[in-house]
Design a protein around this motif. Sequence first.
Motif, mmCIF file in Angstrom:
data_model
loop_
_atom_site.group_PDB
_atom_site.id
_atom_site.type_symbol
_atom_site.label_atom_id
_atom_site.label_comp_id
_atom_site.label_asym_id
_atom_site.label_seq_id
_atom_site.Cartn_x
_atom_site.Cartn_y
_atom_site.Cartn_z
ATOM 1 N N ILE A 40 0.882 -1.023 -0.122
ATOM 2 C CA ILE A 40 -0.061 0.076 0.078
ATOM 3 C C ILE A 40 0.723 1.128 0.110
ATOM 4 C CG2 ILE A 40 -1.811 1.238 1.341
ATOM 5 C CD1 ILE A 40 -2.751 -1.309 2.300
ATOM 6 N N TYR A 41 0.704 2.033 -0.949
ATOM 7 C CA TYR A 41 1.414 3.397 -1.136
ATOM 8 C C TYR A 41 0.570 4.466 -0.939
ATOM 9 C CZ TYR A 41 5.118 0.220 -3.361
ATOM 10 O OH TYR A 41 6.093 -0.419 -3.504
ATOM 11 N N LYS A 42 1.165 5.645 -0.195
ATOM 12 C CA LYS A 42 0.596 6.799 -0.047
ATOM 13 C C LYS A 42 1.277 7.964 -0.538
ATOM 14 C CE LYS A 42 -1.906 4.912 4.251
ATOM 15 N NZ LYS A 42 -2.016 5.066 5.608
ATOM 16 N N SER A 43 0.626 8.781 -0.961
ATOM 17 C CA SER A 43 1.213 10.120 -1.644
ATOM 18 C C SER A 43 0.718 11.150 -0.884
ATOM 19 C CB SER A 43 1.202 10.039 -3.072
ATOM 20 O OG SER A 43 -0.328 10.390 -3.586
ATOM 21 N N VAL A 52 6.168 9.884 -1.615
ATOM 22 C CA VAL A 52 5.690 8.506 -1.657
ATOM 23 C C VAL A 52 6.163 7.941 -0.644
ATOM 24 C CG1 VAL A 52 5.184 6.574 -3.127
ATOM 25 C CG2 VAL A 52 5.164 8.745 -4.198
ATOM 26 N N GLU A 53 5.110 7.122 0.200
ATOM 27 C CA GLU A 53 5.435 6.152 1.265
ATOM 28 C C GLU A 53 4.668 4.888 1.311
ATOM 29 O OE1 GLU A 53 4.221 5.892 6.070
ATOM 30 O OE2 GLU A 53 3.802 7.521 4.952
ATOM 31 N N CYS A 54 5.546 4.068 1.347
ATOM 32 C CA CYS A 54 4.942 2.605 1.436
ATOM 33 C C CYS A 54 4.652 2.191 2.938
ATOM 34 C CB CYS A 54 5.909 1.334 0.920
ATOM 35 S SG CYS A 54 5.278 -0.105 1.126
ATOM 36 N N SER A 55 3.303 2.505 3.278
ATOM 37 C CA SER A 55 2.984 2.423 4.482
ATOM 38 C C SER A 55 2.685 1.019 5.098
ATOM 39 C CB SER A 55 1.478 2.867 4.578
ATOM 40 O OG SER A 55 0.418 2.181 3.813
ATOM 41 N N SER A 71 6.216 1.108 7.532
ATOM 42 C CA SER A 71 6.485 2.438 6.976
ATOM 43 C C SER A 71 8.010 2.544 6.207
ATOM 44 C CB SER A 71 6.139 3.466 7.869
ATOM 45 O OG SER A 71 6.248 4.778 7.361
ATOM 46 N N GLU A 72 7.807 2.905 5.129
ATOM 47 C CA GLU A 72 9.266 3.352 4.348
ATOM 48 C C GLU A 72 8.942 4.137 3.464
ATOM 49 O OE1 GLU A 72 12.676 0.889 2.012
ATOM 50 O OE2 GLU A 72 10.696 0.136 2.043
ATOM 51 N N LEU A 75 12.238 6.923 -2.088
ATOM 52 C CA LEU A 75 12.911 8.030 -2.748
ATOM 53 C C LEU A 75 12.771 7.937 -4.237
ATOM 54 C CD1 LEU A 75 16.176 7.822 -0.298
ATOM 55 C CD2 LEU A 75 14.056 9.236 -0.100
ATOM 56 N N SER A 76 12.840 6.712 -4.877
ATOM 57 C CA SER A 76 12.643 6.839 -6.165
ATOM 58 C C SER A 76 11.577 5.831 -6.525
ATOM 59 C CB SER A 76 13.981 6.215 -6.965
ATOM 60 O OG SER A 76 15.353 6.880 -6.342
ATOM 61 N N PRO A 77 10.299 6.405 -6.691
ATOM 62 C CA PRO A 77 9.207 5.687 -7.126
ATOM 63 C C PRO A 77 9.376 5.027 -8.488
ATOM 64 C CG PRO A 77 8.510 7.753 -5.919
ATOM 65 C CD PRO A 77 9.874 7.835 -6.346
ATOM 66 N N SER A 78 8.720 3.965 -8.813
ATOM 67 C CA SER A 78 8.788 3.478 -10.302
ATOM 68 C C SER A 78 7.657 4.288 -11.119
ATOM 69 C CB SER A 78 8.210 1.949 -10.179
ATOM 70 O OG SER A 78 6.865 1.898 -9.844
#
Length: 341
Positions: A40-43, A52-55, A71-72, A75-78
């Motif tokens: 799950i990604y949040k922006s 962008v964070e991977c919650s 939570s992470e 830094l470089s979203p696809s």
Amino acid sequence: MQEELLHSVVKLTKTRDVDSLESSLLSTIHEFIGCQKISIYKSTLGGDELTVECSLSFEVLDDKQYHWQESERILSPSSELLSCLHSACIIAIQGQDGVERRWIPITLSDKPIGAIAIVSPSLSSADQVLLNAFCCIYENYLTILHENERDKLTGLLNRQTFDKKLKQLVEKQVVNHHKTLKASEDRKQYKETVSWLAMMDIDHFKQVNDSYGHVCGDEVLLILAQTMEKFFSSTDLLFRFGGEEFVLVFEPVTFEEVESLLNDFVALVRRTKFPFVDKLTVSIGVAKVGPYDFPIHILENADRALYAAKENGRDQICFFESLVSCYERPAGDEGDGVDLF
């Protein structure tokens, strides 16, 4: 199958906070679709910068082992993830090995706020329908939770969610504290990073309401809240406690880092133009969030530091730990004992 599906929907909608909802969603998707990895990604958009964070992420290592990643910051979203976030459209790519990668947008109030990423063997039409249905249930229930957890005017977290959020943070810090102590061989060289709680109050806000009316006062609160959301990290917790009082809870950093951050924010507020108000300032009291502290004591310490900041001229920050060190009794001075406050 239908009975199991209904049971899973009941389980999803039984949760009362976003964290539980997310973990329940990933478990349910894996149970019915059998994905290799689900995230799950949040922006959040701060100015022109997209964060962008991977919650939460769930990965299958083998038949009996799973890995949960919390939570992470990414830094470089696809490019596919960014495209999904910007377009709010489903994106699916299938590799030559038959593995499919799919990104499904999550919207809130018709705005894309994140995405669910799936890595799995090629999905059948029935699996795709089921996956989209689970994501819609998550999206709808997320809207309900968001409305319950947020202040109606500013959109910040409300007072009712504070105790739960702080308790979760303290519990997580206890675990991290033990991990850090175990991993740190040289304790003397270890630079302590802890969470911090700041209580913030708008200086002379009553004069704003009395002079220009509550509509202007509400506009000031809204602009300040928006300034906070743009300035602070998406992982920091921002609460409106009521009236002109706010509480901020920061992820683990050093004393020097949080001091610099808050001084910069106080200066930013001083420079910000608010409607009708020539100059607006804030006072902030800060307390350390120890892994074994009671939430009520942390809040009280920050409140005492805030009181000291106001008593000493406002438009500044004050740390509770600094107050305590100023009042420490000299060695050999027994005295009768004087209360700090």
